[in-house]
Motif scaffolding. Structure first.
Motif, PDB file in Angstrom:
ATOM      1  N   UNK A  29     -22.133  86.704 -56.878  1.00 61.28           N
ATOM      2  CA  UNK A  29     -21.440  87.688 -57.708  1.00 61.28           C
ATOM      3  C   UNK A  29     -22.443  88.458 -58.554  1.00 61.28           C
ATOM      4  N   UNK A  30     -22.026  89.602 -59.041  1.00 60.03           N
ATOM      5  CA  UNK A  30     -22.863  90.405 -59.933  1.00 60.03           C
ATOM      6  C   UNK A  30     -23.301  89.564 -61.126  1.00 60.03           C
ATOM      7  N   UNK A  50     -26.960  94.654 -51.352  1.00 65.12           N
ATOM      8  CA  UNK A  50     -27.045  94.461 -52.787  1.00 65.12           C
ATOM      9  C   UNK A  50     -28.479  94.506 -53.274  1.00 65.12           C
ATOM     10  N   UNK A  51     -28.645  94.241 -54.565  1.00 68.47           N
ATOM     11  CA  UNK A  51     -29.972  94.286 -55.174  1.00 68.47           C
ATOM     12  C   UNK A  51     -30.175  93.084 -56.082  1.00 68.47           C
ATOM     13  N   UNK A  52     -31.453  92.698 -56.199  1.00 66.68           N
ATOM     14  CA  UNK A  52     -31.864  91.585 -57.051  1.00 66.68           C
ATOM     15  C   UNK A  52     -32.978  92.069 -57.968  1.00 66.68           C
ATOM     16  N   UNK A  53     -32.881  91.726 -59.253  1.00 69.47           N
ATOM     17  CA  UNK A  53     -33.939  92.021 -60.209  1.00 69.47           C
ATOM     18  C   UNK A  53     -34.825  90.790 -60.343  1.00 69.47           C
ATOM     19  N   UNK A  89     -38.145  84.878 -62.233  1.00 73.78           N
ATOM     20  CA  UNK A  89     -36.710  84.621 -62.170  1.00 73.78           C
ATOM     21  C   UNK A  89     -36.048  85.701 -61.341  1.00 73.78           C
ATOM     22  N   UNK A  90     -34.786  85.481 -60.946  1.00 73.08           N
ATOM     23  CA  UNK A  90     -34.066  86.469 -60.142  1.00 73.08           C
ATOM     24  C   UNK A  90     -32.590  86.490 -60.525  1.00 73.08           C
ATOM     25  N   UNK A  91     -32.047  87.722 -60.599  1.00 74.23           N
ATOM     26  CA  UNK A  91     -30.645  87.932 -60.956  1.00 74.23           C
ATOM     27  C   UNK A  91     -30.051  88.999 -60.049  1.00 74.23           C
ATOM     28  N   UNK A  92     -28.852  88.734 -59.544  1.00 72.98           N
ATOM     29  CA  UNK A  92     -28.134  89.719 -58.735  1.00 72.98           C
ATOM     30  C   UNK A  92     -27.689  90.865 -59.643  1.00 72.98           C
ATOM     31  N   UNK A  93     -27.995  92.088 -59.243  1.00 70.41           N
ATOM     32  CA  UNK A  93     -27.615  93.247 -60.049  1.00 70.41           C
ATOM     33  C   UNK A  93     -26.173  93.675 -59.798  1.00 70.41           C
TER      34      UNK A  93
END
Length: 151
Positions: A29-30, A50-53, A89-93
């Motif tokens: 999920x976002x 999708x994208x990941x930061x 670290x990584x987070x779904x945008x």
């Protein structure tokens, strides 16, 4: 899967099939955290959509985004080298769709098939070099006072 994602789409077809036999479709999920810097790196992903930061911890500040990844890119390389800890670290945008790979299973496959292991490591090494350069450029942009850049 009809089209293989980069950087693995240039692998010979049999090697692609062996590798993707280990893949699991995984959605996030976002704003989901995929991993944090220092956590155990026991998997990696190929982004389908999708994208990941990618972010770096900065004491006294919120995490700083150093790169954004999108479709057909590989997320994660820390699973390759002991002690298998994430360097960022990584987070779904937004909504994120991936293929997820178990690091231990991929390492076992690479040991069993040294040609595949060599080809996969060549691609991962190129990705690591690109990511390190992108991180360096972003950190210089964040922390170098404007006007003090060497000419």
């Amino acid at each position: 899967m009809s089209a293989w994602p980069l950087p693995l789409d240039t692998l010979p077809r049999l090697q692609q099939e062996r590798l993707f036999s280990l893949a699991e479709e995984r959605d996030f999920d976002a704003n989901s955290r995929l991993f944090d810097e220092g956590d155990v790196a026991d998997r990696f992903w190929l982004i389908r959509s999708g994208e990941v930061a990618l972010d770096v911890y900065v004491p006294g500040r919120r995490a700083q985004v150093v790169e954004t990844l999108g479709p057909r890119q590989q997320l994660g390389w820390s699973w390759i080298f002991p002690p298998y800890r994430w360097h960022l670290g990584a987070r779904a945008l937004g909504s994120l769709r991936t293929w997820e790979f178990s690091a231990a299973e991929v390492r076992e496959l690479c040991e069993a098939d040294p040609k595949l292991g060599y080809e996969l490591m060549l691609r991962c090494a190129a990705m690591i070099a690109d990511r390190l350069q992108a991180t360096r450029v972003r950190l210089l942009d964040l922390y170098t006072p404007h006007g003090n850049l060497p000419s």
